[in-house]
Design a protein around this motif. Structure first.
Motif, PDB file in Angstrom:
ATOM      1  N   ILE A  78       7.215  17.935 -34.190  1.00  0.00           N
ATOM      2  CA  ILE A  78       7.413  16.705 -33.432  1.00  0.00           C
ATOM      3  C   ILE A  78       6.024  16.135 -33.134  1.00  0.00           C
ATOM      4  N   THR A  79       5.785  14.914 -33.596  1.00  0.00           N
ATOM      5  CA  THR A  79       4.467  14.291 -33.402  1.00  0.00           C
ATOM      6  C   THR A  79       4.486  13.181 -32.362  1.00  0.00           C
ATOM      7  N   ASP A  80       5.666  12.644 -32.039  1.00  0.00           N
ATOM      8  CA  ASP A  80       5.737  11.582 -31.047  1.00  0.00           C
ATOM      9  C   ASP A  80       7.167  11.456 -30.538  1.00  0.00           C
ATOM     10  N   VAL A  81       7.300  11.063 -29.279  1.00  0.00           N
ATOM     11  CA  VAL A  81       8.596  10.771 -28.683  1.00  0.00           C
ATOM     12  C   VAL A  81       8.404   9.526 -27.819  1.00  0.00           C
ATOM     13  N   GLN A  82       9.244   8.529 -28.032  1.00  0.00           N
ATOM     14  CA  GLN A  82       9.155   7.283 -27.275  1.00  0.00           C
ATOM     15  C   GLN A  82      10.522   6.909 -26.722  1.00  0.00           C
ATOM     16  N   ILE A  83      10.543   6.349 -25.511  1.00  0.00           N
ATOM     17  CA  ILE A  83      11.779   5.812 -24.952  1.00  0.00           C
ATOM     18  C   ILE A  83      11.991   4.442 -25.585  1.00  0.00           C
ATOM     19  N   VAL A  84      13.140   4.251 -26.236  1.00  0.00           N
ATOM     20  CA  VAL A  84      13.442   2.957 -26.864  1.00  0.00           C
ATOM     21  C   VAL A  84      14.470   2.163 -26.077  1.00  0.00           C
ATOM     22  N   GLU A  85      15.169   2.818 -25.160  1.00  0.00           N
ATOM     23  CA  GLU A  85      16.116   2.102 -24.307  1.00  0.00           C
ATOM     24  C   GLU A  85      16.138   2.750 -22.936  1.00  0.00           C
ATOM     25  N   ALA A  86      16.055   1.911 -21.908  1.00  0.00           N
ATOM     26  CA  ALA A  86      16.110   2.371 -20.528  1.00  0.00           C
ATOM     27  C   ALA A  86      16.963   1.366 -19.753  1.00  0.00           C
ATOM     28  N   PRO A  87      17.464   1.753 -18.585  1.00  0.00           N
ATOM     29  CA  PRO A  87      18.257   0.813 -17.791  1.00  0.00           C
ATOM     30  C   PRO A  87      17.478  -0.473 -17.512  1.00  0.00           C
ATOM     31  N   SER A  88      18.208  -1.538 -17.273  1.00  0.00           N
ATOM     32  CA  SER A  88      17.568  -2.843 -17.132  1.00  0.00           C
ATOM     33  C   SER A  88      17.054  -3.156 -15.730  1.00  0.00           C
ATOM     34  N   ASP A  89      17.443  -2.390 -14.721  1.00  0.00           N
ATOM     35  CA  ASP A  89      16.941  -2.699 -13.384  1.00  0.00           C
ATOM     36  C   ASP A  89      15.481  -2.260 -13.240  1.00  0.00           C
TER      37      ASP A  89
END
Length: 139
Positions: A78-89
């Motif tokens: 595993i070389t990278d982990v990114q959040i691509v979706e999070a709650p909108s508030d």
């Protein structure tokens, strides 16, 4: 008369927070949405141990909204982990943005979804780990 005005002001001041309170209508705990696992990209459809590929984990619904991560692999590392979706508030976004670097570091160190939760971001941490595990499973 003066006491009545003071009592009215205090009552109004106490009602303002109650009127501004918006309870969350979703009461379910964190759960992976069944059947929403993203299909890995074309370069990672078959399990592979060589080359760089990016896999998007399943969307994980929480009481605050959905989270989803994208994991980049080089071979089986595993070389990278990114959040691509999070709650909108805004509050949830601030929590996710502040927790993301620590969660990423933990994931890269562990090379798995078995990561420690970030204090103050427990739900974000658990959803991050669930979505990451789905991406690992799909790779």
């Amino acid at each position: 008369m003066r006491r009545a005005v003071i009592a009215l002001v205090i009552t109004a001041a106490g009602l303002v927070p109650l009127l501004r309170y918006h309870p969350n209508t979703t009461t379910t705990a964190i759960r992976a949405t069944a059947g929403t696992a993203q299909t890995p990209s074309a370069s990672s459809k078959a399990p592979s141990t060589s080359g760089t590929r990016t896999v998007t984990g399943s969307e994980v619904d929480t009481e605050f909204g959905p989270y989803q991560v994208q994991v980049t692999f080089n071979g089986s590392t595993i070389t990278d982990v990114q959040i691509v979706e999070a709650p909108s508030d805004r509050r949830s976004q601030r929590i996710a943005e502040s927790a993301a670097p620590t969660l990423r570091q933990e994931a890269l160190r562990a090379q798995s979804a078995k990561i420690d939760t970030v204090s103050g971001a427990t739900i974000t941490s658990e959803a991050y780990a669930q979505s990451m595990q789905a991406a690992i499973d799909a790779s």
